[in-house]
Motif scaffolding. Sequence first.
Motif, PDB file in Angstrom:
ATOM      1  N   ASP A 155     -11.006  13.288  54.743  1.00 53.71           N
ATOM      2  CA  ASP A 155     -11.732  13.093  53.484  1.00 53.71           C
ATOM      3  C   ASP A 155     -10.996  13.741  52.313  1.00 53.71           C
ATOM      4  O   ASP A 155     -10.856  13.137  51.251  1.00 53.71           O
ATOM      5  CB  ASP A 155     -13.154  13.677  53.587  1.00 53.71           C
ATOM      6  CG  ASP A 155     -14.090  12.740  54.344  1.00 53.71           C
ATOM      7  OD1 ASP A 155     -13.705  11.561  54.534  1.00 53.71           O
ATOM      8  OD2 ASP A 155     -15.170  13.179  54.757  1.00 53.71           O
ATOM      9  N   GLN A 156     -10.516  14.964  52.536  1.00 50.56           N
ATOM     10  CA  GLN A 156      -9.747  15.638  51.482  1.00 50.56           C
ATOM     11  C   GLN A 156      -8.552  14.805  51.065  1.00 50.56           C
ATOM     12  O   GLN A 156      -8.323  14.559  49.881  1.00 50.56           O
ATOM     13  CB  GLN A 156      -9.195  16.976  51.992  1.00 50.56           C
ATOM     14  CG  GLN A 156     -10.220  18.054  52.293  1.00 50.56           C
ATOM     15  CD  GLN A 156      -9.518  19.277  52.879  1.00 50.56           C
ATOM     16  OE1 GLN A 156      -8.514  19.729  52.339  1.00 50.56           O
ATOM     17  NE2 GLN A 156     -10.045  19.795  53.980  1.00 50.56           N
ATOM     18  N   GLY A 163      -9.297  11.397  49.407  1.00 53.53           N
ATOM     19  CA  GLY A 163      -9.720  11.555  48.018  1.00 53.53           C
ATOM     20  C   GLY A 163      -8.519  11.644  47.083  1.00 53.53           C
ATOM     21  O   GLY A 163      -8.491  11.031  46.022  1.00 53.53           O
TER      22      GLY A 163
END
Lengths: 400, 400
Positions: A129-130, A133
């Motif tokens: 997710d990091q 993004g």
Amino acid sequence: MKSTSRDIRLRNCFAVLRHLIADAPTSRQILARETDLSVATVSNLVTDLIELGVVVEVGREDSGGGRPRALLAPHAGGGVMIGVDVAETYVQLEAYDLALTVVDRAEERMEASETSPDQVIGHIAAAMDQVRGRLGDRAILGVGVSLPGQVDVTWGVSGFAPNWDWHDVPFRRLLTERLRLDVPVYLDNPLKTITVGELWFGDGRGVDRLAVLILGTGVGAGLAFGGQLYRGATNSAGEWGHTTIDPAGPQCRCGATGCIEAYVGAPAILRQWDEFGGRAAGSQTEAMAALAAAWEAGEPAAVRTVETVAESLAAGAANLLNLVNPDLVVLDGWVTAALGDALVPEFERRLAAHALEAPLKAARLKRNTQERNMVALGAAALALEGHLNRLNTVGSRSRR
Amino acid sequence: MKSTSRDIRLRNCFAVLRHLIADAPTSRQILARETDLSVATVSNLVTDLIELGVVVEVGREDSGGGRPRALLAPHAGGGVMIGVDVAETYVQLEAYDLALTVVDRAEERMEASETSPDQVIGHIAAAMDQVRGRLGDRAILGVGVSLPGQVDVTWGVSGFAPNWDWHDVPFRRLLTERLRLDVPVYLDNPLKTITVGELWFGDGRGVDRLAVLILGTGVGAGLAFGGQLYRGATNSAGEWGHTTIDPAGPQCRCGATGCIEAYVGAPAILRQWDEFGGRAAGSQTEAMAALAAAWEAGEPAAVRTVETVAESLAAGAANLLNLVNPDLVVLDGWVTAALGDALVPEFERRLAAHALEAPLKAARLKRNTQERNMVALGAAALALEGHLNRLNTVGSRSRR
Ligand SMILES: [Zn+2]
Ligand SMILES: [Zn+2]
């Protein structure tokens, strides 16, 4: 056993792209010379690699009177591959561009209590997710994951992960669902991914018969022939750590006695240091660093430990040399990084007493000195290899 | 590391011809199914094999309504290959037709005192004269020679033959001159020729990852991947006999201690029988036959010898299984023939205690039960492979 022109094409494609990554910017003519392929073959492959978005023309060079030659490079601004190194205590996720440069990374710590597939996948998802993004809408071409233990690469299943007591976990399916991925996921274990990393970005590039000895908590080898990972019949090839060098030797966690791993795995090294009167305290990595420092300072127990471990390692490596007769042996793994200055010279000195003359002379020895995470790099390279496989289904087949 | 369409073509050609030899008469359609190649690819190869005089059409079969299919067979009336098995005490020379059937043979005894290249070549020449006389004007396509020791296959040089203390003997040149040969001569050692024999006419046919364990006076392994002999960097691959299973073990003739050969080579087996109270008398082969008979009769020393040797063999074979993960392991060599009934079942029983589960389950075990001289057959098959290499230079290249 079927051999097809597709296999050949893919193997040649790997060779061309590996040289291209190493030497960019470069020309079709130089690539042809370095890969020993014809300019026509290289040109066909390069056309397809450009069509696939993997390679770009970046300029022209003067060819000394003739027509200026196009200069080629990996398409660094193109898609990215994700490589994930799942270990007992951490998940490291790295995003690589097509030049195999790290463009982003994320790390998650794992507690010893987190042993379920759900928990492990949760950490991968958090790291992903990091990175996702930050990548924005840059295309992900594929995801490679290195998992400890036995992996069924065809079905994407973790057959057996001893640390976590996993049996037949359908890891790829679970991960794909959790991450809502619409790109291919490739699963393998660190022995395999490190070896693929060496083929793409290490000393193994261009080597015909490669053996990588991986020294860590566990011990194993990766074999590659003709620039391709050798998996064996059931992806179990390279279980060198569980070859016996002395049937009367210490108990190994695999159930047998006297395996190489029972002498040169990190716990065995630290146990020997302890027995010789050293002080192995703290975590495994801390204790290994302490051993390296003690050796550096000339502590007798540390010196004796290094000599004993080097002797076992030489006996085990000689067996592999005599059986496989490789062109290159690369020492890798975190124990090599931590203790290599002490261990590698002692090991090399002792090898001649165990190996036959011909295979000993034939094998160059190297220690991986890259600062990179070869596990994650190799996992990403698996995804790149998968992407290149599309060469055979898209574009310019008519030219072949 | 270059991979070319020629390599692929040759590998596919080997696969097609191996099936053709095994299943003749057969059709292009069946060959395509068995080799997993397209009918078009098989047809192209067959056309070239016919042009090369290796294959003939021998009739037609009803294909159940459709057009009758041509039946193919090796051209048994065509050229012959010569295979020569040079051992310490004899020279066996065999002539094979293209179906790999023996059409003639000759044997010469050698005295222990006959150790010079001239003397050995003299015996080959005498055997060859007999066979050549009987062959009349039937064409010889090539000669393969198996020599003990280390062989440089490219230069046709015997690098080291320990029995005779040969060093860098230009054997191929000497033999070619003495025999006034105008056909290619291929030189290799028995580990390699037996393995090639297994690929062409044994259980290794069609196997992707093959290991042949050769038990004789010396001990070694042959490896083959993708239907082709694996030679390693310097043709030294397969020196399994000189991998260590116990550094504190007995002295080996290679200078190291505790090599597999020092436990399961014929002299080591007979020494153990002696130590357990048996009576190893006469020549090595006579003593081995006596051991087999004593085991059959339940003599305790013989039973114990077989158990001990089986245990060492299992430890050594497990190391190979864990590292290479083969699909098939074939036991071969004269000790397997002489003592196999006793040794092989004991060996199989003990293997599970040493090998990891996955590679153990993956590997079928076979004992070569053919009555044929696999050394000579494999040497002749090397000559056949050399002849097939002409596919790439003659005839119908335009069709590819
Ligand atoms: Zn073990
Ligand atoms: Zn030895």
